[in-house]
Motif scaffolding. Structure first.
Motif, PDB file in Angstrom:
ATOM      1  N   LYS A  43       0.802  -1.230  -0.069  1.00 49.24           N
ATOM      2  CA  LYS A  43       0.124  -0.064   0.046  1.00 49.24           C
ATOM      3  C   LYS A  43       0.912   1.348  -0.100  1.00 49.24           C
ATOM      4  O   LYS A  43       0.496   2.334  -0.669  1.00 49.24           O
ATOM      5  CB  LYS A  43      -0.892  -0.071   1.205  1.00 49.24           C
ATOM      6  CG  LYS A  43      -1.969   1.083   1.371  1.00 49.24           C
ATOM      7  CD  LYS A  43      -2.773   1.258   2.597  1.00 49.24           C
ATOM      8  CE  LYS A  43      -3.622   2.190   2.759  1.00 49.24           C
ATOM      9  NZ  LYS A  43      -4.391   2.268   3.990  1.00 49.24           N
ATOM     10  N   ASN A  44       1.937   1.263   0.787  1.00 49.25           N
ATOM     11  CA  ASN A  44       2.863   2.386   1.016  1.00 49.25           C
ATOM     12  C   ASN A  44       3.931   2.123  -0.099  1.00 49.25           C
ATOM     13  O   ASN A  44       4.991   2.963   0.158  1.00 49.25           O
ATOM     14  CB  ASN A  44       3.237   2.608   2.267  1.00 49.25           C
ATOM     15  CG  ASN A  44       2.122   2.594   3.353  1.00 49.25           C
ATOM     16  OD1 ASN A  44       1.265   3.417   2.979  1.00 49.25           O
ATOM     17  ND2 ASN A  44       2.101   2.175   4.458  1.00 49.25           N
ATOM     18  N   SER A  45       4.111   1.485  -1.150  1.00 51.52           N
ATOM     19  CA  SER A  45       5.195   1.330  -1.875  1.00 51.52           C
ATOM     20  C   SER A  45       5.501   2.597  -2.937  1.00 51.52           C
ATOM     21  O   SER A  45       6.538   2.650  -3.173  1.00 51.52           O
ATOM     22  CB  SER A  45       4.960   0.067  -2.747  1.00 51.52           C
ATOM     23  OG  SER A  45       3.862   0.111  -3.701  1.00 51.52           O
ATOM     24  N   VAL A  46       4.496   3.134  -3.122  1.00 52.56           N
ATOM     25  CA  VAL A  46       4.311   4.516  -3.821  1.00 52.56           C
ATOM     26  C   VAL A  46       4.242   5.732  -3.214  1.00 52.56           C
ATOM     27  O   VAL A  46       3.027   5.598  -2.597  1.00 52.56           O
ATOM     28  CB  VAL A  46       3.692   4.433  -5.170  1.00 52.56           C
ATOM     29  CG1 VAL A  46       3.650   5.418  -6.190  1.00 52.56           C
ATOM     30  CG2 VAL A  46       4.181   3.110  -6.263  1.00 52.56           C
ATOM     31  N   LYS A  47       4.891   6.797  -3.229  1.00 51.57           N
ATOM     32  CA  LYS A  47       4.151   7.824  -2.597  1.00 51.57           C
ATOM     33  C   LYS A  47       3.593   8.755  -3.803  1.00 51.57           C
ATOM     34  O   LYS A  47       4.418   9.273  -4.709  1.00 51.57           O
ATOM     35  CB  LYS A  47       5.484   8.585  -1.910  1.00 51.57           C
ATOM     36  CG  LYS A  47       5.360  10.077  -1.370  1.00 51.57           C
ATOM     37  CD  LYS A  47       6.658  10.578  -0.734  1.00 51.57           C
ATOM     38  CE  LYS A  47       6.992   9.590   0.383  1.00 51.57           C
ATOM     39  NZ  LYS A  47       8.276  10.489   1.126  1.00 51.57           N
ATOM     40  N   PHE A  48       2.507   9.165  -3.453  1.00 45.44           N
ATOM     41  CA  PHE A  48       1.702   9.900  -4.382  1.00 45.44           C
ATOM     42  C   PHE A  48       1.916  11.484  -4.094  1.00 45.44           C
ATOM     43  O   PHE A  48       1.944  11.893  -3.049  1.00 45.44           O
ATOM     44  CB  PHE A  48       0.260   9.998  -4.161  1.00 45.44           C
ATOM     45  CG  PHE A  48      -0.272   8.170  -4.517  1.00 45.44           C
ATOM     46  CD1 PHE A  48      -0.499   7.975  -5.887  1.00 45.44           C
ATOM     47  CD2 PHE A  48      -0.319   7.291  -3.459  1.00 45.44           C
ATOM     48  CE1 PHE A  48      -0.936   6.494  -6.336  1.00 45.44           C
ATOM     49  CE2 PHE A  48      -0.649   5.983  -3.982  1.00 45.44           C
ATOM     50  CZ  PHE A  48      -1.039   5.850  -5.237  1.00 45.44           C
TER      51      PHE A  48
END
Length: 345
Positions: free
Chosen positions: A278-283
């Motif tokens: 869920k937190n693998s990509v920083k939007f």
């Protein structure tokens, strides 16, 4: 900072389903969860971020602007070990030193059930510690079982294996693809250019599929090195040398005097939790949105500070007279205030 297309990653993503659980979860018979295309991309990114090996480049962070197609992948910075073509190839000893790192890095990736699919000198970075580090996982695939069975082509044409260019094969081994590309890379280390070259793509494909490997007169290389290159560039993937066999090849180990570490000594399984996926990509919001929000917060107003003053007056015809009368002056103040944020030329 590397840019990777989200659409391409979804299309090429190697997660047809969630990889099977390992360890205690597998023993408990946990059922695999079906994931959507973008979820698979995030799953892959989460795994790449947790890879930890001296011969794998560290993926620091991945930024996603929802308004763009690209993911911004922040990796450790270093220079490629070689740019091909070059007039300054490596010596045989230097090639052996670097190639040992590549073998260990690929063994680690295959242990994590990942095939790279684009091994080439420009995707091998030379770290400050003197070790070669594998980078650029834009077309990599994760697989289940013992090997990846692939059906689509990816990577750099001059480094593609013949089976990936064949019309008769419906699927082919991912591990064997990596070994072929490693063989082309080793050839580049020695001669400074690829073994198969042509300016026309169809002619290049034909050479890769049909032309035998030719060794140049200079530099003169050992027969052991020739034998390793030939076995890696075996056009039949079923008889091509494998990573375990490469590790014990006499050229790489100097007749057994300098053995490579065992798999269990440098490989351990990487597991990711749903929270890490869920937190693998920083939007991040788009740059234009950041500028707009900053200006609105500074003015403590939800109106668009960049809107034309005349249009704002037209929309304010129903407002009380004293407010309409002061709107022009207020707009001038806002524009002057915004100019303070603009960089001086």
């Amino acid at each position: 900072m590397k840019l990777v297309s989200k659409k391409k990653m979804v299309k090429q993503c190697g997660f047809p389903r969630r990889p099977p659980p390992r360890g205690a979860k597998a023993a408990q018979g946990e059922q695999a969860k079906v994931m959507g295309p973008l979820e698979r991309v995030y799953q892959e990114i989460a795994i790449l971020k947790k890879l930890h090996h001296v011969n794998i480049v560290k993926l620091v962070e991945v930024l996603d602007d929802p308004s763009e197609d690209n993911l911004h992948m922040g990796e450790s910075l270093a220079d490629p070990v070689m740019e091909v073509p070059t007039d300054n190839p490596f010596t045989e000893d230097q090639s052996r030193l670097y190639f040992r790192d590549i073998v260990l890095g690929i063994e680690y990736l295959h242990y994590q059930k990942i095939v790279h699919r684009d091994i080439k000198p420009s995707n091998l970075l030379l770290g400050d510690d003197g070790h070669v580090k594998i980078t650029d996982f834009g077309v990599s695939n994760q697989f289940e079982g013992n090997d990846a069975l692939l059906s689509s082509t990816a990577g750099t044409p001059a480094f593609m294996a013949p089976e990936a260019l064949s019309d008769s094969r419906q699927s082919f081994s991912g591990k064997a693809l990596d070994v072929w590309a490693m063989g082309v890379t080793l050839y580049c280390f020695i001669y400074g250019k690829c073994p198969f070259i042509d300016e026309y793509i169809l002619a290049l494909h034909s050479k890769i599929k049909n032309k035998p490997v030719e060794f140049l007169e200079t530099p003169v290389i050992s027969e052991l090195l020739k034998s390793l290159i030939l076995r890696m560039l075996d056009k039949n993937p079923d008889t091509r040398i494998t990573i375990p066999e490469i590790k014990v090849h006499p050229w790489l180990t100097q007749d057994g005097m300098d053995p490579l570490p065992l798999e269990e000594d440098h490989c351990s399984a990487v597991e990711v939790t749903e929270e890490e996926v869920k937190n693998s990509v920083k939007f991040i919001p788009s740059l234009s949105a950041v500028i707009l929000v900053k200006a609105m917060l500074r003015k403590r107003s939800f109106s668009n500070p960049f809107e034309c003053p005349s249009r704002r007056e037209e929309r304010s015809m129903s407002a009380p007279g004293n407010l309409k009368g002061s709107s022009g002056e207020g707009n001038r103040e806002e524009l002057e205030d915004l100019r303070e944020d603009e960089p001086s030329s």
